[in-house]
Enzyme design. Structure first.
Site: not given
Ligand code: NAD
Length: 367
Positions: A15, A95, A273, A303
């Protein structure tokens, strides 16, 4: 303001943080935008498009970093620490809960570091992270069905289940922990293929408000460890998608829990992440995207959107540009006064941690 856009150097990160349309919206306000040569090529934007939009192309990363404001996609890697310095404003995914070393360097070098993932609106939503998460959830779904296949010649073989099944066979059973942007996008994609999906979500109100509107193959329940242990032994695909903004991901699985899963099952930990949801999770790269622990195929790519740069770059820049424009036009202080989402996005400034969740995760003082 001089705004620099370096080429991303993280493994298989394709990206770029700004598209030519972003440049042409900043230049008329008197800003100079310096793009490192070929930074946009993998996202479908050759250097000539940036030149036509009014950007200055620079050859080296050093030149792109020598600006008042640097806009990136991923966190600075160790080889980029040399460019960090006082008075630099950096806007990128940070992060920090997962990279304490970077937090130390940003503090020591007195950088003003804004994390896309903590830019937060009054209703608690995360307008930049959420857009990337929608992409990540869908990429995770695509990868999970591929890894579930038994492919001769590949080092890791899944159970050999067709995710959606056909008449006379059973579709894959999917368990998703966290029903936010990642979780629901993965759920929709997999349910659309015909898999049976259960989402365990911590927020009771979210479960109630969403339950009725979900695809018929998706059911959503309030998260409990009892439900987790009931569903874990039979799931073919497990997806980690929990988040508490700014904090280390809640560790929901111990090694013993992973042992409850069947051999050849697939675990995609999208939350890696922020540290990952399992004791067995560790970051992987596109060179070696998976490893096996307790017979379960683990994929922990930090990523995921980087693998679909033509989609992700458009989505990321669309979400981030309004904030970049505010910072360019008003400076950090002015932009933070005008827009509280930006002030919430500041993780580190003047050698202090300004985000409570980040400070708690790093066990540092919160100012
Ligand atoms: N690996 C990647 O490339 C990548 C890309 C984008 C996002 N992410 C990561 O993915 C994760 C989720 O992001 P998102 O945007 O969906 O977040 P989000 O805030 O939209 O959703 C997270 C959900 O997890 C729930 N939650 C919190 N603790 C919990 C638990 N103990 N059990 C069950 N549910 C629980 C929250 O209530 C929330 O609804 C983050 O860590 C984000 O950084 C990773």
């Amino acid at each position: 303001m001089r705004i620099g856009v370096p080429r991303e150097i993280k493994n298989h990160e394709h990206r770029v943080a700004m598209i030519p349309a972003g440049v042409s919206s900043l230049v008329p306000d008197g800003h100079q935008v310096l793009i490192q040569a070929s930074a946009g090529v993998d996202s479908g934007f050759p250097d000539n498009d940036y030149i036509a939009a009014g950007a200055c192309m620079v050859k080296s990363a050093k030149d792109a970093w020598a600006c008042d404001l640097v806009v990136k996609v991923k966190e600075p890697l160790a080889s980029e620490y040399i460019f960090l310095r006082p008075n630099l404003a950096l806007v990128t995914f940070l992060h920090l809960a997962a990279v304490p070393k970077l937090a130390d360097v940003l503090l020591e070098k007195k950088v003003c570091a804004i994390g896309y993932e903590t830019v937060q609106l009054d209703d608690g939503s995360l307008p930049i992270l959420s857009r990337m998460s929608q992409v990540a959830g869908r990429v995770a779904a695509q990868l999970s069905v591929r890894f579930l296949q038994k492919e001769n010649g590949t080092p890791f073989s899944g159970k050999g289940i067709l995710a959606g099944g056909v008449a006379g066979s059973t579709a894959a059973r999917v368990l998703i922990l966290g029903g936010g942007n990642v979780g629901l996008n993965a759920a929709e994609s997999l349910a659309g293929l015909g898999a049976n999906v259960v989402v365990l979500e911590a927020s009771q109100s979210r479960v109630h408000s969403l339950q009725a509107s979900l695809h018929e193959n998706i059911s959503m329940e309030h998260f409990s460890f009892e439900s987790l242990h009931r569903l874990l032994p039979d799931c073919d695909i497990l997806i980690g998608a929990a988040l508490i903004p700014g904090q280390h991901t809640p560790e929901l699985l111990k090694r013993d829990d992973v042992r409850e899963m069947q051999a050849g099952s697939v675990f995609i930990d999208v939350s890696i992440d922020q540290g990952g949801i399992s004791e067995t999770s560790r970051p992987t790269t596109y060179e070696t995207p998976v490893y096996v622990e307790e017979g379960v195929i683990h994929c922990c790519l930090p990523n995921l959107p980087g693998s679909v740069p033509l989609t992700s770059t458009m989505v990321l820049t669309d979400a981030s540009l309004p904030y970049i424009q505010l910072i360019a036009n008003h400076g950090i202080d002015g932009a933070a006064r005008l827009n509280v989402a930006i002030s919430r996005g500041i993780n580190i400034r003047d050698g202090k941690v300004l985000h409570q969740g980040v400070a708690e995760s790093l066990r540092m003082r919160y100012k």
